[in-house]
Design an enzyme around this catalytic site. Sequence first.
Site, PDB file in Angstrom:
ATOM      1  N   HIS A  78       0.845  -1.198   0.000  1.00  0.00           N
ATOM      2  CA  HIS A  78       0.000   0.000   0.000  1.00  0.00           C
ATOM      3  C   HIS A  78       0.874   1.239   0.000  1.00  0.00           C
ATOM      4  O   HIS A  78       2.002   1.215   0.511  1.00  0.00           O
ATOM      5  CB  HIS A  78      -0.987  -0.006   1.170  1.00  0.00           C
ATOM      6  CG  HIS A  78      -0.366   0.017   2.533  1.00  0.00           C
ATOM      7  ND1 HIS A  78       0.023   1.178   3.161  1.00  0.00           N
ATOM      8  CD2 HIS A  78      -0.071  -0.985   3.407  1.00  0.00           C
ATOM      9  CE1 HIS A  78       0.505   0.901   4.361  1.00  0.00           C
ATOM     10  NE2 HIS A  78       0.480  -0.414   4.527  1.00  0.00           N
ATOM     11  N   ASP A  80      -0.357   4.352   1.008  1.00  0.00           N
ATOM     12  CA  ASP A  80      -0.791   5.357   1.980  1.00  0.00           C
ATOM     13  C   ASP A  80      -0.054   5.147   3.300  1.00  0.00           C
ATOM     14  O   ASP A  80       0.520   4.084   3.553  1.00  0.00           O
ATOM     15  CB  ASP A  80      -2.309   5.291   2.194  1.00  0.00           C
ATOM     16  CG  ASP A  80      -2.797   3.917   2.663  1.00  0.00           C
ATOM     17  OD1 ASP A  80      -2.269   2.896   2.149  1.00  0.00           O
ATOM     18  OD2 ASP A  80      -3.669   3.846   3.536  1.00  0.00           O
ATOM     19  N   ASP A 110       6.300   1.219   7.129  1.00  0.00           N
ATOM     20  CA  ASP A 110       4.925   0.846   6.741  1.00  0.00           C
ATOM     21  C   ASP A 110       4.407   1.807   5.683  1.00  0.00           C
ATOM     22  O   ASP A 110       3.746   2.770   6.021  1.00  0.00           O
ATOM     23  CB  ASP A 110       4.049   0.856   7.999  1.00  0.00           C
ATOM     24  CG  ASP A 110       2.667   0.298   7.757  1.00  0.00           C
ATOM     25  OD1 ASP A 110       2.451  -0.338   6.722  1.00  0.00           O
ATOM     26  OD2 ASP A 110       1.796   0.524   8.603  1.00  0.00           O
ATOM     27  N   GLU A 142      -5.086   1.462   2.360  1.00  0.00           N
ATOM     28  CA  GLU A 142      -5.040   0.238   3.170  1.00  0.00           C
ATOM     29  C   GLU A 142      -5.289   0.570   4.631  1.00  0.00           C
ATOM     30  O   GLU A 142      -5.876  -0.211   5.359  1.00  0.00           O
ATOM     31  CB  GLU A 142      -3.666  -0.444   3.015  1.00  0.00           C
ATOM     32  CG  GLU A 142      -3.571  -1.817   3.676  1.00  0.00           C
ATOM     33  CD  GLU A 142      -3.116  -1.795   5.130  1.00  0.00           C
ATOM     34  OE1 GLU A 142      -3.241  -2.837   5.785  1.00  0.00           O
ATOM     35  OE2 GLU A 142      -2.645  -0.746   5.615  1.00  0.00           O
ATOM     36  N   GLU A 143      -4.820   1.731   5.055  1.00  0.00           N
ATOM     37  CA  GLU A 143      -4.899   2.082   6.482  1.00  0.00           C
ATOM     38  C   GLU A 143      -6.317   2.452   6.928  1.00  0.00           C
ATOM     39  O   GLU A 143      -6.573   2.560   8.124  1.00  0.00           O
ATOM     40  CB  GLU A 143      -3.950   3.247   6.799  1.00  0.00           C
ATOM     41  CG  GLU A 143      -2.478   2.951   6.508  1.00  0.00           C
ATOM     42  CD  GLU A 143      -1.852   1.962   7.489  1.00  0.00           C
ATOM     43  OE1 GLU A 143      -2.567   1.440   8.359  1.00  0.00           O
ATOM     44  OE2 GLU A 143      -0.646   1.704   7.347  1.00  0.00           O
ATOM     45  N   GLU A 167       4.453  -5.835   3.776  1.00  0.00           N
ATOM     46  CA  GLU A 167       4.230  -5.151   5.054  1.00  0.00           C
ATOM     47  C   GLU A 167       5.396  -5.458   6.000  1.00  0.00           C
ATOM     48  O   GLU A 167       6.059  -6.491   5.856  1.00  0.00           O
ATOM     49  CB  GLU A 167       2.934  -5.662   5.699  1.00  0.00           C
ATOM     50  CG  GLU A 167       1.671  -5.277   4.973  1.00  0.00           C
ATOM     51  CD  GLU A 167       1.148  -3.900   5.358  1.00  0.00           C
ATOM     52  OE1 GLU A 167       1.857  -3.144   6.079  1.00  0.00           O
ATOM     53  OE2 GLU A 167       0.035  -3.568   4.920  1.00  0.00           O
ATOM     54  N   HIS A 354       3.136   2.985  12.452  1.00  0.00           N
ATOM     55  CA  HIS A 354       2.157   3.846  13.138  1.00  0.00           C
ATOM     56  C   HIS A 354       2.752   4.507  14.380  1.00  0.00           C
ATOM     57  O   HIS A 354       2.029   4.879  15.290  1.00  0.00           O
ATOM     58  CB  HIS A 354       0.884   3.065  13.534  1.00  0.00           C
ATOM     59  CG  HIS A 354       0.241   2.332  12.384  1.00  0.00           C
ATOM     60  ND1 HIS A 354      -1.001   1.743  12.472  1.00  0.00           N
ATOM     61  CD2 HIS A 354       0.654   2.109  11.108  1.00  0.00           C
ATOM     62  CE1 HIS A 354      -1.309   1.180  11.298  1.00  0.00           C
ATOM     63  NE2 HIS A 354      -0.309   1.396  10.463  1.00  0.00           N
TER      64      HIS A 354
HETATM   65 ZN    ZN Z   1       0.937  -1.319   6.354  1.00  0.00          ZN
END
Ligand code: ZN
Length: 381
Positions: A78, A80, A110, A142-143, A167, A354
């Site tokens: 992903h 984003d 990520d 994706e998030e 990931e 995150h």
């Molecule tokens: Zn991710």
Amino acid sequence: MPPPKLSGLLQQLIALPSISCTDPGIDQGNLGVIEQLADWFDALGFATEIQLIDAERNKANLIATIGSGNEGLVLAGHTDTVPYDANRWQFDPFKLTEDSQRFYGLGTADMKSFFALVIEAIRELDPGTLKQPLIILATADEETSMSGAKALTAKHLPNARHAVIGEPTSLKPIRMHKGMMMESIQLTGLAGHSSNPDLGNSALEAMHRVISELLKWRDELQQAYNNPLFNVPVPTMNLGHIHGGDNPNRICGHCELQIDIRPLPGMKLDELRYEIDQRLSRTLAGSGISYQTQTLFDGIEAMETDATRPIVKAVEKLTASDAEAAAYATEAPYLNNIGIDTIVLGPGHIQQAHQPDEYLALEQINPMVAILKGLIREFCL
Ligand SMILES: [Zn+2]
């Protein structure tokens, strides 16, 4: 223009903001990242297709393909990132910073770096040697909603057979994870003065019976399903939020409960929703209480790719690790759903994802590039 060297790739990807967020005020498009990747893969000889997901919000997927055949390898991720908390970052989230053998920046772990490492792995690839196609898939959102993965059908990836989603797993392969669903159960009775129970019908007392039924069901599920590969080997159900009534001296007319269920592979969200409905209907039959259920978000199916699949065997060999189970959800069930055997394996640590001062440890770069080259050799050459 040919893609720049690795640090240049990383720098440009990190500098392009692509935050996805359920708050529309913070949410950004990912089209800038998609167009940049398309330019680079174009220059490397790939056929690139940008799939617009939401033109107004600049959300898109990229599918880049080189080579032909029906048993292609997909390298997916992903584009984003999550939002960031500026006060807690010591580094500029949008400027790649190298410090103490780490690359810092939002999306370094990520998972924007994965795409840079893919380019690093294929720079020297001679397209004439490909016997099966290599496909790069870069998704949107994706998030948050997983709208990018959801928009994919078998038509978009007609030559794909195996996939690796990069990931952050610290280079350890993952072949299964739990699903996730969040549901609201709303009961409506009749409010009335507390001094005479005949004047109303308590939704709160009915919820008491519903909760007992849910906990009984949870026990049954945990008896029926157990997978020792998971840290928490049973499916879970959390009663996370309840609200009902307004005053001690009024019969409660309305009560809402919100629950979270994490199913194991083999349990389907639709079937769980159907079962909730059946149990509510039985528990409340004849009570005069009406009920309604509401899905709080679409949910994510549990994922499992069988240990005997070629992609699992290949990554286990290349990483010298057995494929494991993860505690987080990914886009993998969407790819499995369209017939692509999918595993999750990438650089960076999930604990970095995150978090403020997100980083990628430099020591993971060369091993990941070697794994990617090994995968391409195994499935495409
Ligand atoms: Zn991710």
